[in-house]
Design a protein around this motif. Structure first.
Motif, PDB file in Angstrom:
ATOM      1  N   ASP A 149       0.876  -1.125   0.134  1.00  0.00           N
ATOM      2  CA  ASP A 149      -0.186   0.022   0.089  1.00  0.00           C
ATOM      3  C   ASP A 149       0.806   1.279   0.068  1.00  0.00           C
ATOM      4  O   ASP A 149       1.347   1.930   1.021  1.00  0.00           O
ATOM      5  N   ALA A 150       1.340   1.756  -1.350  1.00  0.00           N
ATOM      6  CA  ALA A 150       2.388   2.818  -1.230  1.00  0.00           C
ATOM      7  C   ALA A 150       1.703   3.913  -0.795  1.00  0.00           C
ATOM      8  O   ALA A 150       2.274   5.025  -0.472  1.00  0.00           O
ATOM      9  N   TYR A 151       0.299   4.219  -0.936  1.00  0.00           N
ATOM     10  CA  TYR A 151      -0.339   5.396  -0.389  1.00  0.00           C
ATOM     11  C   TYR A 151       0.091   5.752   1.030  1.00  0.00           C
ATOM     12  O   TYR A 151      -0.128   6.943   1.283  1.00  0.00           O
TER      13      TYR A 151
ATOM     14  N   ARG B  61      -5.558  -0.436  -3.780  1.00  0.00           N
ATOM     15  CA  ARG B  61      -4.939   0.646  -5.006  1.00  0.00           C
ATOM     16  C   ARG B  61      -5.979   1.045  -5.804  1.00  0.00           C
ATOM     17  O   ARG B  61      -5.490   1.820  -6.898  1.00  0.00           O
ATOM     18  N   LYS B  62      -7.106   0.823  -5.791  1.00  0.00           N
ATOM     19  CA  LYS B  62      -8.314   1.295  -6.775  1.00  0.00           C
ATOM     20  C   LYS B  62      -8.285   2.766  -6.729  1.00  0.00           C
ATOM     21  O   LYS B  62      -8.368   3.584  -5.474  1.00  0.00           O
ATOM     22  N   ASP B  63      -8.412   3.361  -7.918  1.00  0.00           N
ATOM     23  CA  ASP B  63      -8.740   4.610  -8.026  1.00  0.00           C
ATOM     24  C   ASP B  63     -10.431   5.219  -7.953  1.00  0.00           C
ATOM     25  O   ASP B  63     -11.014   4.204  -8.833  1.00  0.00           O
ATOM     26  N   GLY B  64     -10.647   5.859  -6.990  1.00  0.00           N
ATOM     27  CA  GLY B  64     -11.969   6.195  -7.108  1.00  0.00           C
ATOM     28  C   GLY B  64     -12.665   5.359  -5.879  1.00  0.00           C
ATOM     29  O   GLY B  64     -11.985   4.681  -5.121  1.00  0.00           O
ATOM     30  N   PRO B  65     -13.948   5.626  -5.585  1.00  0.00           N
ATOM     31  CA  PRO B  65     -14.848   5.228  -4.671  1.00  0.00           C
ATOM     32  C   PRO B  65     -14.962   3.816  -4.625  1.00  0.00           C
ATOM     33  O   PRO B  65     -14.806   2.980  -5.698  1.00  0.00           O
ATOM     34  N   LEU B  66     -14.835   3.083  -3.405  1.00  0.00           N
ATOM     35  CA  LEU B  66     -15.003   1.369  -3.048  1.00  0.00           C
ATOM     36  C   LEU B  66     -16.546   1.311  -3.113  1.00  0.00           C
ATOM     37  O   LEU B  66     -17.241   2.179  -2.614  1.00  0.00           O
TER      38      LEU B  66
ATOM     39  N   THR C  41       3.691  10.553   2.091  1.00  0.00           N
ATOM     40  CA  THR C  41       3.789   9.274   2.466  1.00  0.00           C
ATOM     41  C   THR C  41       3.438   8.351   1.161  1.00  0.00           C
ATOM     42  O   THR C  41       3.144   7.425   0.981  1.00  0.00           O
ATOM     43  N   ALA C  42       3.021   9.288   0.095  1.00  0.00           N
ATOM     44  CA  ALA C  42       2.757   8.647  -1.283  1.00  0.00           C
ATOM     45  C   ALA C  42       3.735   9.027  -2.281  1.00  0.00           C
ATOM     46  O   ALA C  42       4.175   9.986  -2.327  1.00  0.00           O
ATOM     47  N   ASP C  43       3.875   7.869  -3.111  1.00  0.00           N
ATOM     48  CA  ASP C  43       4.798   8.351  -4.337  1.00  0.00           C
ATOM     49  C   ASP C  43       4.336   8.025  -5.532  1.00  0.00           C
ATOM     50  O   ASP C  43       4.861   7.928  -6.719  1.00  0.00           O
ATOM     51  N   GLU C  44       2.627   8.027  -5.821  1.00  0.00           N
ATOM     52  CA  GLU C  44       2.096   7.698  -7.030  1.00  0.00           C
ATOM     53  C   GLU C  44       1.712   9.399  -7.568  1.00  0.00           C
ATOM     54  O   GLU C  44       1.674  10.201  -6.684  1.00  0.00           O
ATOM     55  N   PRO C  45       1.451   9.360  -8.792  1.00  0.00           N
ATOM     56  CA  PRO C  45       0.917  10.659  -9.328  1.00  0.00           C
ATOM     57  C   PRO C  45      -0.120  10.922  -8.654  1.00  0.00           C
ATOM     58  O   PRO C  45      -1.005  10.232  -8.232  1.00  0.00           O
ATOM     59  N   ALA C  46      -0.642  12.140  -8.389  1.00  0.00           N
ATOM     60  CA  ALA C  46      -1.588  12.819  -8.018  1.00  0.00           C
ATOM     61  C   ALA C  46      -3.093  12.424  -8.917  1.00  0.00           C
ATOM     62  O   ALA C  46      -2.829  12.540 -10.112  1.00  0.00           O
ATOM     63  N   GLY C  47      -3.986  12.293  -8.423  1.00  0.00           N
ATOM     64  CA  GLY C  47      -5.236  12.161  -9.087  1.00  0.00           C
ATOM     65  C   GLY C  47      -6.340  12.242  -8.439  1.00  0.00           C
ATOM     66  O   GLY C  47      -6.337  12.515  -6.994  1.00  0.00           O
ATOM     67  N   ALA C  48      -7.541  12.548  -8.984  1.00  0.00           N
ATOM     68  CA  ALA C  48      -8.897  13.051  -8.178  1.00  0.00           C
ATOM     69  C   ALA C  48      -9.584  11.671  -7.799  1.00  0.00           C
ATOM     70  O   ALA C  48      -9.841  10.867  -8.492  1.00  0.00           O
ATOM     71  N   VAL C  49      -9.414  11.505  -6.477  1.00  0.00           N
ATOM     72  CA  VAL C  49     -10.289  10.422  -5.951  1.00  0.00           C
ATOM     73  C   VAL C  49     -11.175  10.833  -5.031  1.00  0.00           C
ATOM     74  O   VAL C  49     -11.311  12.228  -4.513  1.00  0.00           O
ATOM     75  N   ASP C  50     -12.031  10.259  -4.243  1.00  0.00           N
ATOM     76  CA  ASP C  50     -13.030  10.619  -3.433  1.00  0.00           C
ATOM     77  C   ASP C  50     -12.742  10.700  -2.033  1.00  0.00           C
ATOM     78  O   ASP C  50     -13.403  10.866  -1.350  1.00  0.00           O
ATOM     79  N   GLY C  51     -11.550  10.296  -1.645  1.00  0.00           N
ATOM     80  CA  GLY C  51     -10.877  10.393  -0.252  1.00  0.00           C
ATOM     81  C   GLY C  51     -11.198   9.163   0.173  1.00  0.00           C
ATOM     82  O   GLY C  51     -10.674   9.088   1.464  1.00  0.00           O
ATOM     83  N   THR C  52     -11.362   8.163  -0.253  1.00  0.00           N
ATOM     84  CA  THR C  52     -11.377   6.710   0.278  1.00  0.00           C
ATOM     85  C   THR C  52     -10.063   6.054   0.887  1.00  0.00           C
ATOM     86  O   THR C  52     -10.180   5.311   1.612  1.00  0.00           O
ATOM     87  N   ARG C  53      -9.238   6.968   0.528  1.00  0.00           N
ATOM     88  CA  ARG C  53      -7.847   6.358   0.785  1.00  0.00           C
ATOM     89  C   ARG C  53      -7.427   7.063   2.162  1.00  0.00           C
ATOM     90  O   ARG C  53      -6.235   6.766   2.503  1.00  0.00           O
TER      91      ARG C  53
END
Length: 469
Positions: free
Chosen positions: A253-255, A304-309, A430-442
């Motif tokens: 969990d790289a996030y 690692r899912k992008d977007g809501p669960l 704490t994250a090394d992945e590119p920024a992206g628009a997600v809903d905050g579930t992480r």
């Protein structure tokens, strides 16, 4: 010495020349050297170092008699400088060398104790130490004998630290003065403790009872050394276990990379503020570090899912405390940490998971970790939002105290942060992945009543909705 930097070679060669100069008087004036005492101490020192090189069937280094330091200090007290330097060489040559260049290190390992023992013996003799030890029919001059012996031990430590600092600076080409100065107090304490054993050995050696009585001191001393070394080996094994588990979680969990260590630090701040004993503080540090170890049981595609669960995916994520508890169930030294791993997502109002515990039914360790977890979540930058300021995060914790978080733990963290601060290193990305628009579930932060969306600006006080993954 091939592969050794030129400056380090010069240091080693100078040390060898100095060691030869220190031992030379033993051969130019052999009548002044007690050769029997010198040979016996050299043989005992050699035996101790050879014993330290053995390994048991599991590959662990034996710790039954791994240190010749008390014998070196006994030689400093009993022998003239040249003989003390000479007695230190055989054991040093037999010591285990862990890293290349082996030849240069072994030569250095032999020259270094010869120089330090000679210097310490000179100081001891200059302060009248040999006479203070007494002899047949003559009682030792106590407590005065402690003065030259203590000065010798301090000289031994200073010389050892200085030599190590010089060769490290030459070999690694970096300033090491600060590191060596920080190491000095931690080195001096054990040396002074070993000095007491060496002084007792020297007094008995000089008495009418002779060397046999003095050697009896070695048995209880090495039993205590074995216990001390075994304890430190166990502590090192515990830390290695913790590191391996945390590293596995960080890879999956790289996030939340680095999140576990910071939650451990925040948990320690709370525990110390509450006046808990050292054992519980250490247990809570482990609990904070391992609170998310159950993520190892959650599918990576969900973490690692992008977007809501989806509701099903959220239920899978909410199983991670139980997974974590099962993972660490058989690790005996974690003790109280297991309860915190299982219950750190419970809420005081009973709406948390996995069991919906409320109030005092939630273990105290879990309530500590819950506050530390929420605080780090809000003050850590993620790929989908920036960190909240520390004052804003503390204000949010206070707002949620009583409904979700234990007010006592929140007050303890606020006091600790106000007293000790929370540095930028503690709130690093704490994250090394590119920024992206997600809903905050992480978001690591817990669900707060009336929370704003995750896309709220960084100055927003309230964390994003939804439990973290």
């Amino acid at each position: 010495m091939r592969g050794t930097p030129a400056a380090a070679r010069v240091c080693v060669l100078l040390a060898v020349v100095g060691a030869i100069g220190c031992t030379l008087p033993a051969f130019t004036a052999p009548a002044s050297v007690p050769w029997g005492t010198t040979a016996l101490l050299a043989a005992l020192s050699l035996g101790c170092e050879l014993a330290a090189r053995r390994r048991d069937e599991g590959g662990r280094r034996a710790v039954a008699a791994g240190s010749s330091l008390p014998l070196l200090l006994a030689g400093v007290l009993l022998l003239p400088p040249a003989a003390a330097a000479l007695a230190a060489v055989p054991g040093a040559l037999a010591g285990r060398i862990e890293q290349p260049p082996y030849g240069a290190r072994r030569i250095w390992r032999a020259a270094r104790p010869a120089l330090t023992c000679a210097a310490a013996s000179w100081v001891h003799a200059g302060l009248g130490g040999p006479a203070a030890l007494g002899g047949p029919g003559r009682a030792p001059d106590l407590p005065y004998a402690l003065l030259p012996a203590g000065a010798a031990a301090i000289t031994f430590t200073l010389a050892l630290t200085a030599l190590d600092g010089v060769v490290l600076a030459a070999a690694e080409r970096r300033p090491v003065l600060r590191d060596q100065c920080a190491l000095l107090p931690r080195t001096l304490g054990p040396h002074l403790v070993h000095l007491l054993s060496a002084l007792l050995m020297a007094v008995l050696w000089r008495s009418a009872y002779g060397p046999i009585a003095a050697l009896l001191v070695l048995l209880p001393m090495y039993v205590s050394c074995w216990v001390f070394a075994h304890y430190h080996w166990e502590q090192a094994a515990h830390r290695a276990t913790i590191r391996a588990l945390v590293h596995a979680v960080d890879i999956k969990d790289a996030y939340t990379r680095g999140h576990s260590e910071r939650v451990g630090r925040a948990s320690v701040l709370i525990a110390r503020e509450l006046g808990m004993d050292d054992g519980r503080v250490e247990a809570l540090r482990f609990a904070g570090i391992l609170h998310d170890v159950g993520k190892l049981g959650v599918p990576t595609r969900v973490l690692r899912k992008d977007g809501p669960l989806t509701p099903d995916e959220r239920r899978i994520v909410e199983l991670h405390p139980e997974y974590g508890h099962e993972i660490v169930r058989g690790i005996g030294f974690l003790d109280e940490a297991r309860d915190a791993i299982l219950h750190h997502h419970e809420r005081l109002d009973g709406t948390g998971y996995p069991y919906g515990l409320s109030g005092s039914r939630i273990p105290e360790s879990a309530r500590v970790v819950a506050v530390a977890d929420a605080f780090d979540a809000m003050t850590s930058t993620r790929s989908y939002r920036r960190a909240r300021p520390v004052p804003a995060a503390l204000a949010e914790l206070r707002r949620c105290a009583g409904s979700q978080l234990d007010p006592r733990m929140v007050r303890a963290l606020v006091r600790a942060v106000n007293r000790h601060g929370w540095t930028s290193a503690d709130t690093a990305v704490t994250a090394d992945e590119p920024a992206g628009a997600v809903d905050g579930t992480r978001d690591e932060a817990p669900r707060m009543p009336g929370a704003r969306p995750a896309e709220a600006p960084a100055t927003a006080v309230t964390p994003a909705p939804g439990w973290h993954r």
